[in-house]
Design an enzyme around this catalytic site. Sequence first.
Site, PDB file in Angstrom:
ATOM      1  N   TYR A 178       2.254  15.379   4.750  1.00 31.11           N
ATOM      2  CA  TYR A 178       3.020  14.949   3.570  1.00 31.11           C
ATOM      3  C   TYR A 178       3.601  16.189   2.858  1.00 31.11           C
ATOM      4  O   TYR A 178       4.740  16.204   2.437  1.00 31.11           O
ATOM      5  CB  TYR A 178       2.134  14.182   2.585  1.00 31.11           C
ATOM      6  CG  TYR A 178       1.553  12.867   3.077  1.00 31.11           C
ATOM      7  CD1 TYR A 178       2.027  12.224   4.208  1.00 31.11           C
ATOM      8  CD2 TYR A 178       0.526  12.261   2.364  1.00 31.11           C
ATOM      9  CE1 TYR A 178       1.491  11.006   4.630  1.00 31.11           C
ATOM     10  CE2 TYR A 178      -0.021  11.047   2.765  1.00 31.11           C
ATOM     11  CZ  TYR A 178       0.459  10.424   3.908  1.00 31.11           C
ATOM     12  OH  TYR A 178      -0.086   9.223   4.300  1.00 31.11           O
ATOM     13  N   ARG A 212      -0.347  10.705   8.193  1.00 33.67           N
ATOM     14  CA  ARG A 212      -1.556  11.515   8.357  1.00 33.67           C
ATOM     15  C   ARG A 212      -1.753  11.875   9.817  1.00 33.67           C
ATOM     16  O   ARG A 212      -2.268  12.939  10.139  1.00 33.67           O
ATOM     17  CB  ARG A 212      -2.773  10.744   7.821  1.00 33.67           C
ATOM     18  CG  ARG A 212      -2.750  10.562   6.317  1.00 33.67           C
ATOM     19  CD  ARG A 212      -3.800   9.591   5.863  1.00 33.67           C
ATOM     20  NE  ARG A 212      -3.579   8.268   6.423  1.00 33.67           N
ATOM     21  CZ  ARG A 212      -4.387   7.229   6.271  1.00 33.67           C
ATOM     22  NH1 ARG A 212      -5.491   7.367   5.570  1.00 33.67           N
ATOM     23  NH2 ARG A 212      -4.110   6.064   6.798  1.00 33.67           N
ATOM     24  N   LYS A 272       5.402   0.390  -6.655  1.00 34.19           N
ATOM     25  CA  LYS A 272       4.638  -0.228  -7.742  1.00 34.19           C
ATOM     26  C   LYS A 272       3.244  -0.545  -7.253  1.00 34.19           C
ATOM     27  O   LYS A 272       3.110  -0.802  -6.051  1.00 34.19           O
ATOM     28  CB  LYS A 272       5.328  -1.479  -8.262  1.00 34.19           C
ATOM     29  CG  LYS A 272       5.908  -2.451  -7.254  1.00 34.19           C
ATOM     30  CD  LYS A 272       5.082  -3.031  -6.156  1.00 34.19           C
ATOM     31  CE  LYS A 272       3.787  -3.687  -6.482  1.00 34.19           C
ATOM     32  NZ  LYS A 272       3.040  -4.090  -5.225  1.00 34.19           N
ATOM     33  N   ARG A 278      -5.302  -3.131  -0.598  1.00 39.94           N
ATOM     34  CA  ARG A 278      -5.384  -3.924  -1.841  1.00 39.94           C
ATOM     35  C   ARG A 278      -6.820  -4.284  -2.189  1.00 39.94           C
ATOM     36  O   ARG A 278      -7.094  -4.747  -3.287  1.00 39.94           O
ATOM     37  CB  ARG A 278      -4.544  -5.195  -1.693  1.00 39.94           C
ATOM     38  CG  ARG A 278      -3.041  -4.913  -1.709  1.00 39.94           C
ATOM     39  CD  ARG A 278      -2.254  -6.005  -1.033  1.00 39.94           C
ATOM     40  NE  ARG A 278      -0.852  -5.657  -0.880  1.00 39.94           N
ATOM     41  CZ  ARG A 278      -0.364  -4.829   0.047  1.00 39.94           C
ATOM     42  NH1 ARG A 278      -1.168  -4.245   0.910  1.00 39.94           N
ATOM     43  NH2 ARG A 278       0.918  -4.567   0.111  1.00 39.94           N
ATOM     44  N   ASP A 299      -1.873  -5.358  -7.793  1.00 38.43           N
ATOM     45  CA  ASP A 299      -0.901  -5.639  -6.737  1.00 38.43           C
ATOM     46  C   ASP A 299       0.106  -6.702  -7.179  1.00 38.43           C
ATOM     47  O   ASP A 299       1.144  -6.375  -7.742  1.00 38.43           O
ATOM     48  CB  ASP A 299      -1.642  -6.061  -5.459  1.00 38.43           C
ATOM     49  CG  ASP A 299      -0.683  -6.193  -4.302  1.00 38.43           C
ATOM     50  OD1 ASP A 299      -0.126  -5.162  -3.892  1.00 38.43           O
ATOM     51  OD2 ASP A 299      -0.467  -7.308  -3.820  1.00 38.43           O
ATOM     52  N   ALA A 336       7.873   0.322   3.835  1.00 35.69           N
ATOM     53  CA  ALA A 336       9.108   1.131   3.851  1.00 35.69           C
ATOM     54  C   ALA A 336      10.262   0.503   4.640  1.00 35.69           C
ATOM     55  O   ALA A 336      11.409   0.576   4.183  1.00 35.69           O
ATOM     56  CB  ALA A 336       8.811   2.539   4.366  1.00 35.69           C
TER      57      ALA A 336
HETATM   58  N1  LIG Z   1       7.847  -3.314  -3.314  1.00 31.77           N
HETATM   59  C1  LIG Z   1       7.220  -4.206  -2.581  1.00 31.77           C
HETATM   60  O1  LIG Z   1       7.701  -5.305  -2.333  1.00 31.77           O
HETATM   61  C2  LIG Z   1       5.928  -3.841  -1.997  1.00 31.77           C
HETATM   62  C3  LIG Z   1       5.266  -2.732  -2.452  1.00 31.77           C
HETATM   63  N2  LIG Z   1       4.102  -2.345  -1.897  1.00 31.77           N
HETATM   64  C4  LIG Z   1       3.451  -1.150  -2.393  1.00 31.77           C
HETATM   65  O2  LIG Z   1       3.640  -0.120  -1.420  1.00 31.77           O
HETATM   66  C5  LIG Z   1       2.474   0.658  -1.279  1.00 31.77           C
HETATM   67  C6  LIG Z   1       2.023   0.633   0.169  1.00 31.77           C
HETATM   68  O3  LIG Z   1       1.740  -0.685   0.555  1.00 31.77           O
HETATM   69  P1  LIG Z   1       1.827  -1.150   2.088  1.00 31.77           P
HETATM   70  O4  LIG Z   1       3.025  -0.582   2.720  1.00 31.77           O
HETATM   71  O5  LIG Z   1       1.660  -2.615   2.093  1.00 31.77           O
HETATM   72  O6  LIG Z   1       0.535  -0.459   2.664  1.00 31.77           O
HETATM   73  P2  LIG Z   1       0.256   0.120   4.109  1.00 31.77           P
HETATM   74  O7  LIG Z   1      -1.214   0.127   4.263  1.00 31.77           O
HETATM   75  O8  LIG Z   1       1.098  -0.548   5.127  1.00 31.77           O
HETATM   76  O9  LIG Z   1       0.805   1.602   3.994  1.00 31.77           O
HETATM   77  C7  LIG Z   1       0.178   2.557   3.209  1.00 31.77           C
HETATM   78  C8  LIG Z   1       0.373   3.917   3.832  1.00 31.77           C
HETATM   79  O10 LIG Z   1      -0.424   4.814   3.069  1.00 31.77           O
HETATM   80  C9  LIG Z   1      -0.900   5.837   3.908  1.00 31.77           C
HETATM   81  N3  LIG Z   1      -2.231   6.283   3.513  1.00 31.77           N
HETATM   82  C10 LIG Z   1      -2.533   7.515   3.078  1.00 31.77           C
HETATM   83  N4  LIG Z   1      -3.829   7.612   2.764  1.00 31.77           N
HETATM   84  C11 LIG Z   1      -4.366   6.414   3.025  1.00 31.77           C
HETATM   85  C12 LIG Z   1      -5.681   5.907   2.919  1.00 31.77           C
HETATM   86  N5  LIG Z   1      -6.679   6.642   2.473  1.00 31.77           N
HETATM   87  N6  LIG Z   1      -5.872   4.634   3.300  1.00 31.77           N
HETATM   88  C13 LIG Z   1      -4.859   3.854   3.730  1.00 31.77           C
HETATM   89  N7  LIG Z   1      -3.598   4.291   3.847  1.00 31.77           N
HETATM   90  C14 LIG Z   1      -3.351   5.560   3.506  1.00 31.77           C
HETATM   91  C15 LIG Z   1      -0.817   5.334   5.316  1.00 31.77           C
HETATM   92  O11 LIG Z   1       0.062   6.293   5.812  1.00 31.77           O
HETATM   93  P3  LIG Z   1      -0.053   7.090   7.140  1.00 31.77           P
HETATM   94  O12 LIG Z   1       1.039   6.470   7.847  1.00 31.77           O
HETATM   95  O13 LIG Z   1       0.115   8.471   6.671  1.00 31.77           O
HETATM   96  O14 LIG Z   1      -1.378   6.837   7.776  1.00 31.77           O
HETATM   97  C16 LIG Z   1      -0.114   3.992   5.263  1.00 31.77           C
HETATM   98  O15 LIG Z   1       0.997   3.975   6.128  1.00 31.77           O
HETATM   99  C17 LIG Z   1       1.485   0.109  -2.300  1.00 31.77           C
HETATM  100  O16 LIG Z   1       1.590   0.849  -3.469  1.00 31.77           O
HETATM  101  C18 LIG Z   1       1.959  -1.317  -2.535  1.00 31.77           C
HETATM  102  O17 LIG Z   1       1.624  -1.789  -3.817  1.00 31.77           O
HETATM  103  C19 LIG Z   1       3.589  -3.027  -0.848  1.00 31.77           C
HETATM  104  C20 LIG Z   1       4.188  -4.155  -0.364  1.00 31.77           C
HETATM  105  C21 LIG Z   1       5.372  -4.697  -0.960  1.00 31.77           C
HETATM  106  O1  LIG Z   2       5.939  -7.950  -3.168  1.00 29.91           O
HETATM  107  C1  LIG Z   2       4.749  -7.967  -2.947  1.00 29.91           C
HETATM  108  O2  LIG Z   2       4.142  -9.075  -2.466  1.00 29.91           O
HETATM  109  C2  LIG Z   2       2.968  -8.955  -1.734  1.00 29.91           C
HETATM  110  C3  LIG Z   2       2.084  -7.898  -2.300  1.00 29.91           C
HETATM  111  O3  LIG Z   2       0.867  -7.804  -1.664  1.00 29.91           O
HETATM  112  C4  LIG Z   2       2.829  -6.631  -2.343  1.00 29.91           C
HETATM  113  O4  LIG Z   2       2.046  -5.500  -2.595  1.00 29.91           O
HETATM  114  C5  LIG Z   2       3.897  -6.840  -3.323  1.00 29.91           C
HETATM  115  O5  LIG Z   2       4.594  -5.682  -3.643  1.00 29.91           O
END
Ligand SMILES: NC(=O)C1=CN([C@@H]2O[C@H](COP(=O)(O)OP(=O)(O)OC[C@H]3O[C@@H](n4cnc5c(N)ncnc54)[C@H](OP(=O)(O)O)[C@@H]3O)[C@@H](O)[C@H]2O)C=CC1
Ligand SMILES: O=C1OC[C@@H](O)[C@H](O)[C@H]1O
Length: 410
Positions: free
Chosen positions: A81, A60, A120, A190, A202, A38
């Site tokens: 949430y 959470r 995504k 992942r 991913d 984020a």
């Molecule tokens: N657009 C882009 O460039 C990118 C997109 N992404 C996408 O974003 C999403 C999140 O990825 P990313 O930020 O790297 O992941 P993170 O693990 O950093 O964040 C995932 C969040 O999901 C929450 N969560 C809720 N339930 C679960 C669970 N059971 N296990 C683990 N986490 C949980 C956690 O929130 P809480 O804080 O509530 O604990 C955590 O902060 C994915 O869909 C990924 O594909 C990822 C990286 C780059």
């Molecule tokens: O942009 C990205 O690059 C790294 C990946 O793991 C991630 O989820 C993707 O969105």
Amino acid sequence: MAAIIGFVNRVWNLNYPPEPTKKDGAIRIGLLGASGIAPSAVIQPAKSHPEVIIAAVAARDVKKAEAYAKKHGIPIVHKSYQDLIDDPAIDAIYIGLPNGLHYEWALKSLKAGKHVLLEKPSVSNAAEANSLFRHELLKQPNAPVLLEAFHPLFTPAWHLYLSLLDPPNIAWAHAVLPVPSILLGYDDIRYAYNLAGGALMDCGTYCALFLRKMFGTEPVECIEATPTLPPEPWDQKCDQVMLAKWRFPNGGIGSIDANLSNPVLKSKLPWCQAIHKEKVVQDESLSEGKEHVVIRTIVGNMVIQPVVWHRVDIKEQHTIRTIADKKVLKTWTTTDYKKAYTWEEFDGKKLGEDWWISYRWMLEEFVNKIKGRQGSGAWMSHEDSIHQMEMIDSGYVKASMAIRPSHTFQ
Ligand SMILES: NC(=O)C1=CN([C@@H]2O[C@H](COP(=O)(O)OP(=O)(O)OC[C@H]3O[C@@H](n4cnc5c(N)ncnc54)[C@H](OP(=O)(O)O)[C@@H]3O)[C@@H](O)[C@H]2O)C=CC1
Ligand SMILES: O=C1OC[C@@H](O)[C@H](O)[C@H]1O
């Protein structure tokens, strides 16, 4: 020199963006999860957007949410949430949760009347995509906006790249997205099948998207899919690397190399390439019985995050040969390079800034859509998101791996 100054300016503004005063009617976004992505994907881009406020976060663990809110200057922390979604002061939800939770929380957010920017890959599989993106809620007048956050699609560089292709005449397209292994532990989301992890889900989802956009249509079938699994005892239902090929309606082949364990010292850039079919070109200088043929290859270097640097290479391989027996008389190659940090450089539209990261371009269009404005025209439609998951599912089926599990929420 101009290129160096441009680079320094872009990097500076990207990291220290101007922060205009927020306008009345700014969209108030709430974040689901104190996620890793984020800050890059919405918190930083929102700073330079006069019509976006990152207003709330929920995690959470409320203590985690409080610390995250403090770090990023987010005024409201919700205990769950659902509380965040139910907050009437929130207009839109950013879902940066694990893939396997996207469907449930996107649907809950839409049901609460919120716009949704959904990370995504949009959901876990094509059945979920069908159910979410064709939901009755989205057919109502003034339905909320739902967008799969496929950020590269919103950059001028990507549209420049597409504009150089001749989709019906692509023979082979290839997309590579290597993720450095150092970024991910095996406890990463992942590598969790139940959370819809895997390399194809991913980084593979970008590669699949690029192929679909390059061919301008949907693949007919997946013809090869070779996964590499992570070492035991890690989740053996998750691919660590996926090499796959699809056949497209024009007979062309699209292949991907999606890798979650790329050695750091062998780091490659995200990359795609389209090789066109051979084409006979007009050449008045040739005597009778000879022809001039060209094979055009268009390479996109750094098409995922083009803001810092990118380059589109246009390579042409020319051959003069006899028509009758195809005897080669002469060959040469030419290479030209193009870049587009702004729409203006590409098609003259005066939109955005050269230092906008792909997420900022996407946020602009998300707001434009909510406000009913035309914008750049770049978008990811609901049908597009469904086809995207169909292509991913077809890869898992061909690899004899289980499609990622559906969520039970209705
Ligand atoms: N657009 C882009 O460039 C990118 C997109 N992404 C996408 O974003 C999403 C999140 O990825 P990313 O930020 O790297 O992941 P993170 O693990 O950093 O964040 C995932 C969040 O999901 C929450 N969560 C809720 N339930 C679960 C669970 N059971 N296990 C683990 N986490 C949980 C956690 O929130 P809480 O804080 O509530 O604990 C955590 O902060 C994915 O869909 C990924 O594909 C990822 C990286 C780059
Ligand atoms: O942009 C990205 O690059 C790294 C990946 O793991 C991630 O989820 C993707 O969105």
